[in-house]
Scaffold this motif. Structure first.
Motif, short mmCIF file in Angstrom:
data_model
loop_
_atom_site.label_atom_id
_atom_site.label_comp_id
_atom_site.label_asym_id
_atom_site.label_seq_id
_atom_site.Cartn_x
_atom_site.Cartn_y
_atom_site.Cartn_z
N ASN A 110 -14.78 7.40 10.20
CA ASN A 110 -13.55 7.10 9.04
C ASN A 110 -14.15 8.00 7.78
OD1 ASN A 110 -10.89 6.31 7.84
ND2 ASN A 110 -10.89 4.52 7.84
N LYS A 111 -13.27 9.28 8.30
CA LYS A 111 -13.22 10.71 6.88
C LYS A 111 -12.66 11.02 7.12
CE LYS A 111 -18.48 10.59 7.77
NZ LYS A 111 -18.52 9.45 6.86
N THR A 112 -12.84 12.10 6.15
CA THR A 112 -11.66 13.49 5.22
C THR A 112 -12.41 14.34 6.42
OG1 THR A 112 -13.34 14.33 3.77
CG2 THR A 112 -11.05 12.81 3.01
N LEU A 113 -11.65 15.16 6.86
CA LEU A 113 -12.01 16.38 7.40
C LEU A 113 -13.09 16.95 7.28
CD1 LEU A 113 -11.13 18.18 9.65
CD2 LEU A 113 -9.88 20.10 8.35
N GLU A 114 -13.31 17.16 5.55
CA GLU A 114 -14.56 17.79 4.79
C GLU A 114 -15.83 16.58 5.24
OE1 GLU A 114 -16.87 20.79 3.30
OE2 GLU A 114 -14.31 21.08 3.70
N GLU B 26 -6.60 17.15 1.43
CA GLU B 26 -5.25 16.50 -0.11
C GLU B 26 -5.55 15.60 -0.47
OE1 GLU B 26 -1.61 16.40 1.23
OE2 GLU B 26 -1.59 18.07 3.55
N ALA B 27 -6.06 15.89 -1.93
CA ALA B 27 -5.80 14.70 -2.95
C ALA B 27 -5.09 14.20 -3.19
CB ALA B 27 -6.10 16.03 -4.47
N HIS B 28 -5.37 12.59 -3.37
CA HIS B 28 -4.77 11.82 -3.94
C HIS B 28 -5.66 10.25 -4.00
CE1 HIS B 28 -1.82 8.30 -3.63
NE2 HIS B 28 -0.47 9.49 -3.14
N GLY B 29 -5.13 9.92 -5.43
CA GLY B 29 -5.92 9.16 -5.66
C GLY B 29 -5.91 7.01 -5.70
N GLN B 30 -4.85 7.11 -4.17
CA GLN B 30 -5.45 6.66 -3.00
C GLN B 30 -5.53 6.25 -1.93
OE1 GLN B 30 -4.72 2.86 -4.35
NE2 GLN B 30 -4.44 4.34 -6.20
N LYS B 31 -6.38 7.28 -1.89
CA LYS B 31 -5.94 7.68 -0.52
C LYS B 31 -6.94 7.00 0.33
CE LYS B 31 -8.56 11.89 0.49
NZ LYS B 31 -8.57 13.46 0.31
N ASP B 32 -8.40 6.57 -0.37
CA ASP B 32 -10.19 5.99 0.01
C ASP B 32 -9.32 4.71 0.31
OD1 ASP B 32 -11.17 8.29 0.11
OD2 ASP B 32 -12.75 7.66 -1.93
N ARG B 33 -9.16 4.11 -0.57
CA ARG B 33 -7.98 2.43 -0.95
C ARG B 33 -7.68 2.55 0.13
NH1 ARG B 33 -4.19 0.31 -2.77
NH2 ARG B 33 -4.24 -2.25 -2.92
N TYR B 34 -6.83 3.76 1.00
CA TYR B 34 -5.64 3.42 2.01
C TYR B 34 -6.26 3.12 3.73
CZ TYR B 34 -1.50 3.64 4.70
OH TYR B 34 -0.58 3.39 5.51
N TYR C 250 1.15 -1.12 -0.40
CA TYR C 250 0.38 0.03 -0.06
C TYR C 250 0.69 1.01 -0.21
CZ TYR C 250 -4.21 -2.40 0.68
OH TYR C 250 -5.30 -2.68 0.85
N GLY C 251 2.25 1.54 0.60
CA GLY C 251 3.13 2.41 0.36
C GLY C 251 2.53 3.31 1.91
N PRO C 252 3.19 3.86 2.27
CA PRO C 252 2.99 4.91 3.31
C PRO C 252 2.03 5.57 3.17
CG PRO C 252 4.73 6.45 1.86
CD PRO C 252 4.26 4.74 1.28
N PRO C 253 1.43 6.15 4.36
CA PRO C 253 -0.06 6.98 4.46
C PRO C 253 0.15 8.43 3.03
CG PRO C 253 0.72 7.02 6.60
CD PRO C 253 1.83 6.42 5.21
N PRO C 254 -0.98 8.16 2.29
CA PRO C 254 -0.42 9.07 1.21
C PRO C 254 -0.82 10.45 1.38
CG PRO C 254 -2.60 7.74 1.35
CD PRO C 254 -2.02 7.42 2.06
N VAL C 255 -1.34 10.77 2.79
CA VAL C 255 -2.05 11.55 2.76
C VAL C 255 -1.82 12.39 4.83
CG1 VAL C 255 -2.98 12.60 1.27
CG2 VAL C 255 -5.10 11.93 3.07
N PRO C 256 -1.59 13.22 5.30
CA PRO C 256 -1.86 13.45 6.58
C PRO C 256 -3.21 12.42 7.10
CG PRO C 256 -0.94 15.13 6.13
CD PRO C 256 -1.04 14.74 5.10
N TYR C 257 -2.86 11.96 8.87
CA TYR C 257 -4.20 12.08 9.50
C TYR C 257 -3.46 12.32 10.57
CZ TYR C 257 -1.92 7.29 10.71
OH TYR C 257 -0.85 6.41 10.94
N ALA C 258 -5.19 11.34 11.19
CA ALA C 258 -5.01 12.29 12.57
C ALA C 258 -6.31 10.38 13.42
CB ALA C 258 -6.18 13.08 13.40
N LEU C 259 -5.07 10.02 14.26
CA LEU C 259 -5.67 8.56 15.27
C LEU C 259 -6.68 9.33 16.21
CD1 LEU C 259 -6.97 5.98 16.12
CD2 LEU C 259 -4.66 5.44 16.74
N VAL C 260 -7.77 9.87 16.23
CA VAL C 260 -8.74 10.07 17.48
C VAL C 260 -9.25 9.05 18.31
CG1 VAL C 260 -8.70 12.22 16.45
CG2 VAL C 260 -10.52 10.76 16.66
#
Length: 359
Positions: A151-155, A111-119, A76-86
């Protein structure tokens, strides 16, 4: 039980912090758990609870790092965009017992990234499964990062919070009450700050939601009868036992949370909320009684029966009837429940006043 040596006044968290694999992390959690169980008789309940939650925080943060490494090895590679575990619930308030279940979520960058949802879908599922392996029962209410609702994006989170605020149904208000205890464990702090700011603005702009919070807060099960006797379970496996969680702990948590939100107190810990509220309203005897009652509630939660099955800790949340025969404990419980009753009478008066003022 032999008293601990002076050099053992705090648990060694290094096995957790530096664990490279899930097996090492599980061994670290079990070693720390054992220390905590032996330390319980020798510590004030607030100190002991803080140490328990230090352990949980370290385990969750390291579990996230282990998941990242496992996903990278899986392609999967590293996290494609920043995230926070809460975390939410008792974890968000740093009031978990050693056997508390999972209450967590993810806030993912926009942030846009094609693999974000999958990851992050894979990350959420893997992290929840890993935490179960480490001894944390999955949440029956599904408040977990493996669930799309948590489990959602900020928006997406902002849209979800706004949707909950538009509908004052019991379930939506319950979700907002859970969300109000959110606390970051790992990841990008700017995401959690943006989330909190949006939550606070929506709360301040919605007096109707504040009333809905109050309506949920004052609903709780009866704990004292008209003679001032403790009400225990009448039927089922726990007949004769006392429901610590919903009989005394949750009513206090909900009441203090409501008052803190009303006064703009940003703390998530119930004890810290009480400290701030007491500073704002010095000499309030009811708040002082609430603090004593809450410490008693923490003690009773730690005394509730629990089981371990395949390494997963779970508690019934009930105080066995054998414990209720201890006069000192029963006196403290009655005193705490009297405080709960007085607090709810005061909040019910607020609710009647608020509802009379509605158009």
């Amino acid at each position: 039980m032999e008293p601990m040596k002076n050099a053992e006044r705090e648990p060694d968290l290094s096995m957790i912090r530096f664990a490279a694999t899930r097996e090492q992390l599980r061994d670290g959690r079990l070693a720390c758990q054992s220390w905590i169980e032996h330390a319980y008789p020798e510590m004030p309940i607030d100190v002991w609870t803080a140490l328990v939650n230090d352990m949980h925080d370290e385990v969750a943060a390291r579990a996230a790092a282990v998941c990242e490494a496992e996903l990278e090895r899986a392609g999967y590679g590293p996290p494609p965009v920043p995230y926070a575990l809460v975390v939410f619930g008792s974890s968000g308030r740093r009031e978990s017992t050693p056997w508390s279940d999972q209450d967590n979520g993810l806030i993912v960058s926009d942030e846009a990234h094609g693999q974000k949802d999958r990851y992050f879908a894979a990350f959420g599922r893997r992290l929840s499964d890993l935490l179960e392996y480490l001894g944390y029962e999955k949440c029956k209410g599904k408040v977990m990062c493996s669930e799309p609702a948590w489990n959602k994006t900020l928006e997406e989170w902002k849209r979800q919070l706004a949707s909950w605020h538009r509908d004052y149904s019991w379930e939506n208000v319950r979700c907002l009450m859970i969300a109000s205890d959110m606390r970051r464990i790992a990841g990008d702090p700017s995401l959690t700050e943006a989330w909190k700011q949006f939550f606070a603005v929506r709360m301040n702009d919605s007096p109707e939601m504040t009333t809905a919070f109050l309506r949920n807060t004052v609903r709780h099960k009866a704990t004292l009868n008209i003679l001032g006797q403790v009400v225990t379970e009448r039927f089922g496996d726990h007949a004769g036992d006392f429901d610590v969680k919903y009989g005394v702990y949750i009513p206090l948590v909900n009441s203090i949370r409501y008052m803190a939100l009303q006064e703009g107190v940003n703390e998530t810990s119930t004890l810290k909320r009480l400290e701030r509220l007491t500073l704002l309203d010095g000499g309030n005897l009811l708040l002082e009684n609430c603090q004593r009652a809450f410490l008693t509630a923490l003690t009773l939660r730690a005394s509730a029966s629990y089981t371990i099955r395949d390494g997963v800790y779970a508690s019934s949340g009930y105080l066995p009837q054998s414990e209720l025969k201890k006069k000192t404990l029963l006196y403290k419980l009655r005193e705490s429940l009297t405080t709960v009753r007085r607090m709810h009478r005061a909040l019910n008066r607020r609710l009647r006043f608020a509802e009379r003022g509605r158009p």
